[in-house]
Design a protein around this motif. Structure first.
Motif, PDB file in Angstrom:
ATOM      1  N   ASP A  46      12.316  16.554  -4.886  1.00  0.00           N
ATOM      2  CA  ASP A  46      11.873  15.170  -5.042  1.00  0.00           C
ATOM      3  C   ASP A  46      10.473  15.005  -4.463  1.00  0.00           C
ATOM      4  OD1 ASP A  46      11.999  14.604  -2.239  1.00  0.00           O
ATOM      5  OD2 ASP A  46      14.155  14.340  -2.413  1.00  0.00           O
ATOM      6  N   TRP A  47       9.904  13.823  -4.634  1.00  0.00           N
ATOM      7  CA  TRP A  47       8.497  13.617  -4.269  1.00  0.00           C
ATOM      8  C   TRP A  47       8.256  13.786  -2.767  1.00  0.00           C
ATOM      9  CZ3 TRP A  47       6.666  10.013  -0.850  1.00  0.00           C
ATOM     10  CH2 TRP A  47       7.514   8.973  -0.496  1.00  0.00           C
ATOM     11  N   THR A  48       9.274  13.535  -1.944  1.00  0.00           N
ATOM     12  CA  THR A  48       9.075  13.695  -0.495  1.00  0.00           C
ATOM     13  C   THR A  48       8.911  15.165  -0.127  1.00  0.00           C
ATOM     14  OG1 THR A  48      11.475  13.763  -0.092  1.00  0.00           O
ATOM     15  CG2 THR A  48      10.399  11.616   0.017  1.00  0.00           C
ATOM     16  N   GLU A  49       9.559  16.057  -0.890  1.00  0.00           N
ATOM     17  CA  GLU A  49       9.401  17.499  -0.663  1.00  0.00           C
ATOM     18  C   GLU A  49       8.113  18.020  -1.276  1.00  0.00           C
ATOM     19  OE1 GLU A  49      13.753  19.357  -0.869  1.00  0.00           O
ATOM     20  OE2 GLU A  49      13.337  18.012  -2.555  1.00  0.00           O
ATOM     21  N   LEU A  50       7.711  17.417  -2.390  1.00  0.00           N
ATOM     22  CA  LEU A  50       6.504  17.852  -3.080  1.00  0.00           C
ATOM     23  C   LEU A  50       5.234  17.355  -2.400  1.00  0.00           C
ATOM     24  CD1 LEU A  50       7.770  17.094  -6.690  1.00  0.00           C
ATOM     25  CD2 LEU A  50       7.458  19.369  -5.717  1.00  0.00           C
ATOM     26  N   SER A  51       5.323  16.214  -1.711  1.00  0.00           N
ATOM     27  CA  SER A  51       4.144  15.621  -1.060  1.00  0.00           C
ATOM     28  C   SER A  51       4.443  15.301   0.408  1.00  0.00           C
ATOM     29  CB  SER A  51       3.720  14.346  -1.801  1.00  0.00           C
ATOM     30  OG  SER A  51       3.492  14.602  -3.165  1.00  0.00           O
ATOM     31  N   PRO A  52       4.701  16.315   1.237  1.00  0.00           N
ATOM     32  CA  PRO A  52       5.026  16.049   2.646  1.00  0.00           C
ATOM     33  C   PRO A  52       3.880  15.381   3.410  1.00  0.00           C
ATOM     34  CG  PRO A  52       4.657  18.402   2.283  1.00  0.00           C
ATOM     35  CD  PRO A  52       4.699  17.762   0.936  1.00  0.00           C
ATOM     36  N   GLU A  53       2.632  15.680   3.014  1.00  0.00           N
ATOM     37  CA  GLU A  53       1.490  15.059   3.694  1.00  0.00           C
ATOM     38  C   GLU A  53       1.500  13.557   3.469  1.00  0.00           C
ATOM     39  OE1 GLU A  53       1.196  17.326   1.298  1.00  0.00           O
ATOM     40  OE2 GLU A  53       0.500  19.177   2.235  1.00  0.00           O
ATOM     41  N   LEU A  54       1.873  13.138   2.249  1.00  0.00           N
ATOM     42  CA  LEU A  54       1.939  11.717   1.940  1.00  0.00           C
ATOM     43  C   LEU A  54       3.021  11.037   2.766  1.00  0.00           C
ATOM     44  CD1 LEU A  54       1.096   9.280   0.245  1.00  0.00           C
ATOM     45  CD2 LEU A  54       2.682  10.046  -1.538  1.00  0.00           C
ATOM     46  N   VAL A  55       4.175  11.688   2.882  1.00  0.00           N
ATOM     47  CA  VAL A  55       5.275  11.132   3.673  1.00  0.00           C
ATOM     48  C   VAL A  55       4.854  10.953   5.128  1.00  0.00           C
ATOM     49  CG1 VAL A  55       7.627  11.529   4.505  1.00  0.00           C
ATOM     50  CG2 VAL A  55       7.027  12.124   2.153  1.00  0.00           C
ATOM     51  N   GLN A  56       4.196  11.962   5.679  1.00  0.00           N
ATOM     52  CA  GLN A  56       3.761  11.896   7.073  1.00  0.00           C
ATOM     53  C   GLN A  56       2.721  10.800   7.283  1.00  0.00           C
ATOM     54  OE1 GLN A  56       2.430  15.844   8.028  1.00  0.00           O
ATOM     55  NE2 GLN A  56       4.476  16.729   7.956  1.00  0.00           N
ATOM     56  N   SER A  57       1.786  10.678   6.361  1.00  0.00           N
ATOM     57  CA  SER A  57       0.750   9.654   6.506  1.00  0.00           C
ATOM     58  C   SER A  57       1.365   8.258   6.434  1.00  0.00           C
ATOM     59  CB  SER A  57      -0.325   9.813   5.430  1.00  0.00           C
ATOM     60  OG  SER A  57       0.195   9.573   4.134  1.00  0.00           O
ATOM     61  N   ILE A  58       2.380   8.073   5.574  1.00  0.00           N
ATOM     62  CA  ILE A  58       3.057   6.774   5.478  1.00  0.00           C
ATOM     63  C   ILE A  58       3.817   6.479   6.764  1.00  0.00           C
ATOM     64  CG2 ILE A  58       4.947   5.544   4.332  1.00  0.00           C
ATOM     65  CD1 ILE A  58       4.032   6.800   1.707  1.00  0.00           C
ATOM     66  N   TYR A  93       1.167  12.954 -10.812  1.00  0.00           N
ATOM     67  CA  TYR A  93       1.391  14.390 -10.639  1.00  0.00           C
ATOM     68  C   TYR A  93       2.857  14.789 -10.487  1.00  0.00           C
ATOM     69  CZ  TYR A  93       0.580  19.134  -8.945  1.00  0.00           C
ATOM     70  OH  TYR A  93       0.587  20.486  -8.793  1.00  0.00           O
ATOM     71  N   THR A  94       3.496  14.382  -9.405  1.00  0.00           N
ATOM     72  CA  THR A  94       4.771  15.006  -9.051  1.00  0.00           C
ATOM     73  C   THR A  94       5.974  14.471  -9.816  1.00  0.00           C
ATOM     74  OG1 THR A  94       5.194  13.437  -7.245  1.00  0.00           O
ATOM     75  CG2 THR A  94       3.936  15.423  -6.716  1.00  0.00           C
ATOM     76  N   TYR A 134       0.822  -1.203   0.000  1.00  0.00           N
ATOM     77  CA  TYR A 134       0.000   0.000   0.000  1.00  0.00           C
ATOM     78  C   TYR A 134       0.861   1.261   0.000  1.00  0.00           C
ATOM     79  CZ  TYR A 134      -4.205   2.708   0.521  1.00  0.00           C
ATOM     80  OH  TYR A 134      -5.245   3.580   0.277  1.00  0.00           O
ATOM     81  N   TYR A 135       1.993   1.216   0.714  1.00  0.00           N
ATOM     82  CA  TYR A 135       2.889   2.380   0.697  1.00  0.00           C
ATOM     83  C   TYR A 135       3.454   2.591  -0.705  1.00  0.00           C
ATOM     84  CZ  TYR A 135       2.773   1.520   5.746  1.00  0.00           C
ATOM     85  OH  TYR A 135       2.374   1.300   7.030  1.00  0.00           O
ATOM     86  N   ASP A 136       3.892   1.501  -1.335  1.00  0.00           N
ATOM     87  CA  ASP A 136       4.434   1.600  -2.692  1.00  0.00           C
ATOM     88  C   ASP A 136       3.383   2.120  -3.661  1.00  0.00           C
ATOM     89  OD1 ASP A 136       6.799   0.607  -1.713  1.00  0.00           O
ATOM     90  OD2 ASP A 136       6.526  -1.411  -2.503  1.00  0.00           O
ATOM     91  N   TYR A 137       2.155   1.655  -3.476  1.00  0.00           N
ATOM     92  CA  TYR A 137       1.068   2.082  -4.354  1.00  0.00           C
ATOM     93  C   TYR A 137       0.768   3.572  -4.189  1.00  0.00           C
ATOM     94  CZ  TYR A 137      -3.704   2.812  -5.942  1.00  0.00           C
ATOM     95  OH  TYR A 137      -4.822   3.320  -6.546  1.00  0.00           O
ATOM     96  N   MET A 138       0.722   4.030  -2.937  1.00  0.00           N
ATOM     97  CA  MET A 138       0.471   5.448  -2.668  1.00  0.00           C
ATOM     98  C   MET A 138       1.545   6.317  -3.310  1.00  0.00           C
ATOM     99  SD  MET A 138      -0.601   5.089   1.346  1.00  0.00           S
ATOM    100  CE  MET A 138      -0.743   6.847   1.689  1.00  0.00           C
ATOM    101  N   ILE A 139       2.800   5.902  -3.137  1.00  0.00           N
ATOM    102  CA  ILE A 139       3.913   6.668  -3.700  1.00  0.00           C
ATOM    103  C   ILE A 139       3.854   6.659  -5.224  1.00  0.00           C
ATOM    104  CG2 ILE A 139       6.431   6.762  -3.929  1.00  0.00           C
ATOM    105  CD1 ILE A 139       6.538   5.583  -1.049  1.00  0.00           C
ATOM    106  N   ASP A 140       3.656   5.471  -5.799  1.00  0.00           N
ATOM    107  CA  ASP A 140       3.649   5.345  -7.262  1.00  0.00           C
ATOM    108  C   ASP A 140       2.498   6.134  -7.869  1.00  0.00           C
ATOM    109  OD1 ASP A 140       4.814   3.856  -9.648  1.00  0.00           O
ATOM    110  OD2 ASP A 140       2.700   3.290  -9.800  1.00  0.00           O
TER     111      ASP A 140
END
Length: 406
Positions: A248-260, A55-56, A43-49
Motif C-alpha cells: 500500500d502507499w504507506t509502504e511505498l512512500s515511507p518518507e511521506l508517512v514520516q513527514s506527515i 505514482y503509487t 494538506y495531508y490529504d493533498y500530499m497523499i492524494d
C-alpha cells in the motif's frame, strides 16, 4: 429546573451587548480552530492524494523484487482474466498498468538519463489528468509511436515538438533498446524534478521498444475510499501467489508517512497553543461578565436567593452563551471552509520554492469532513463550559455586604 432555564435565558437578553460580546469570543474561536485544522488535514490529504494519483496508487502490485531492483527482469504478465478478477472488488475505482524503467535520451549534443513510463493514455489521463498538462503538441494515442517529454527536459535538450530524440537503454533480458522517437507533445509539471526527468510512451510502444511484450512492471490500484485499503489488500493477496508483491502507499512512500507524522505532531502542538489562547479569551470574557454583575449578585443574595440557585442560573447562562457561539461559528464556518476547499490559497516566493522541492504544488489546500469538524466544536465548547466554573466559584464565596458596595 425549567424555572432556572427560563431565568438564565431571560438574563442573557437583559443585556444584549454583553451576551453578544461573550458569544462572539466563542464564535471566532470555533471558526479559527476549524480553519487551522482544516488547513492541516487538507494538506495531508493533498500530499497523499498527489502521491497516490501520480505514482503509487493506494495499492500497487508488482513483481516480488521489482521495488528493490527496479529492473525489467522483475516485470509481470497480466492477462485480461486476471484484470477482470481484480475489477470484481467494488471498492476499486481504477486499475492503471505501467511499464517503468530508465533510459538515456539524446538530442543533438545533449544527453540525459530519464524515467520512461509506458502508459495506457486514456486510463492514465483519468487518474493523473496528464492530457491537461500538455503545453505544446498532442497527447499520446493508444498506438502512438511518439514520446511525451517534460517541459524542463525539452529545454535542457533544446528539443521541440516534431523533433526526433534518441532513446537508448536496456530492455528485457538485457536486449539493447534503441530507437529514434519523434516528440509528439510537451507536458509541464510544477515539480522541478518531474519537469526535468519524466517521459511517457504508449504502453504498446514501450513494450515493443524494450522487448517486454505483454509485460508491465506495476499495476497501480486506486480505491473509492482510502479506508478500504486493508480489506482490498487481503482480497488481492488471495488472488496472487508469492511471485507478486502487494504494497500500500504507506509502504511505498515511507518518507511521506514520516513527514506527515512529524508535521501532524507539530500541528497538534500549534493547535494546543491556539486552544490556550482561545481559553484565555473565553475565560476573560466570562470574568468581565461576572465583574459587571457583582452588585446584582449581592442584591439577589441579600433578598434571600440561595447562592447555589444563583450559581446554577449563571452556569446555565454560560452554557447557553457557549452553545450560541458554537452553533453560530459552526454554521458560519461551513461556507468559508467549502470555499477554501474549492479555492486553495496559492503560495509564492521562497515558500513556494521550498514546497516545490518537496514535490508538491505551492498551494494551501483545505479539507472538510465531519470528524474534524465536530472534534473542534466539542473542544471549544468544553473550554467554554469549563469557564463556567469561575462565576460558580465566585458566587459561592460572595459576601453580600461587600458586593453591594461594588
Amino acid at each position: 429546573m425549567i424555572t432556572y432555564i427560563k431565568l438564565a435565558w431571560r438574563n442573557l437578553w437583559r443585556n444584549k451587548k454583553r451576551t453578544l460580546i461573550a458569544a462572539s469570543s466563542v464564535f471566532f474561536a470555533v471558526i479559527l480552530s476549524l480553519i487551522m485544522r482544516s488547513m492541516q488535514k487538507g494538506y495531508y490529504d493533498y500530499m497523499i492524494d498527489s502521491s497516490v494519483r501520480l505514482y503509487t496508487g493506494h495499492i500497487q502490485i508488482h513483481g516480488k523484487d521489482f521495488w528493490e531492483k527496479r529492473s525489467l527482469e522483475e516485470s509481470m504478465i497480466f492477462d485480461e482474466s486476471t484484470i477482470n478478477k481484480i475489477k470484481q472488488n467494488k471498492s476499486i475505482s481504477n486499475i492503471i498498468p505501467r511499464l517503468e524503467t530508465y533510459s538515456l535520451i539524446s538530442f543533438g549534443k545533449v544527453s540525459r538519463v530519464v524515467q520512461v513510463t509506458g502508459i495506457e493514455p486514456d486510463l492514465e489521463n483519468e487518474v493523473t489528468k496528464l492530457k491537461g498538462k500538455i503545453v505544446e503538441g498532442n497527447y499520446l494515442g493508444e498506438n502512438s509511436n511518439g514520446i511525451l517529454i517534460a517541459e524542463g527536459l525539452a529545454k535542457l535538450l533544446n528539443a521541440n515538438v516534431g523533433d526526433s530524440v534518441i532513446l537508448y537503454g536496456q530492455g528485457y533480458h538485457g536486449i539493447t533498446a534503441a530507437a529514434i522517437v519523434p516528440v509528439v507533445g510537451i507536458v509541464r509539471f510544477t515539480i522541478p524534478e518531474q519537469n526535468k526527468t519524466f517521459t511517457y510512451l504508449s504502453l504498446n510502444f514501450a513494450q515493443e521498444h524494450f522487448s517486454a511484450y505483454d509485460r508491465i512492471t506495476s499495476l497501480s490500484i486506486l480505491l473509492k475510499d482510502a479506508t478500504e485499503i486493508e480489506s482490498v489488500k487481503s482480497f488481492l493477496k488471495n488472488l496472487f501467489d508469492d511471485t507478486h508483491e502487494i504494497m500500500d502507499w504507506t509502504e511505498l512512500s515511507p518518507e511521506l508517512v514520516q513527514s506527515i507524522q512529524i508535521d501532524n505532531a507539530s500541528g497538534i502542538i500549534m493547535l494546543g497553543i491556539l486552544y490556550v489562547v482561545i481559553a484565555f479569551g473565553i475565560f476573560g470574557t466570562i470574568v468581565m461578565m461576572t465583574a459587571e454583575r457583582v452588585k446584582e449578585f449581592g442584591i439577589l443574595v441579600s433578598i434571600g436567593m440561595k447562592k447555589w440557585k444563583l450559581a446554577v442560573v449563571t452556569t446555565l447562562e454560560t452554557i447557553f452563551i457557549s452553545f450560541i457561539g458554537v452553533a453560530a461559528g459552526a454554521l458560519a464556518s461551513i461556507p468559508i471552509l467549502l470555499y477554501l476547499v474549492d479555492h486553495p490559497i496559492p503560495l509564492t516566493g521562497e515558500t513556494a520554492e521550498a514546497i516545490l522541492e518537496w514535490g508538491f504544488d505551492p498551494i494551501i489546500p483545505f479539507a472538510f469532513y465531519s470528524g474534524m469538524y465536530f472534534a473542534q466544536i466539542w473542544t471549544v465548547l468544553a473550554i467554554a463550559v469549563l469557564s463556567a466554573f469561575y462565576p460558580f466559584n465566585f458566587i459561592r464565596k460572595l459576601k453580600p455586604s461587600a458586593a453591594l458596595r461594588g
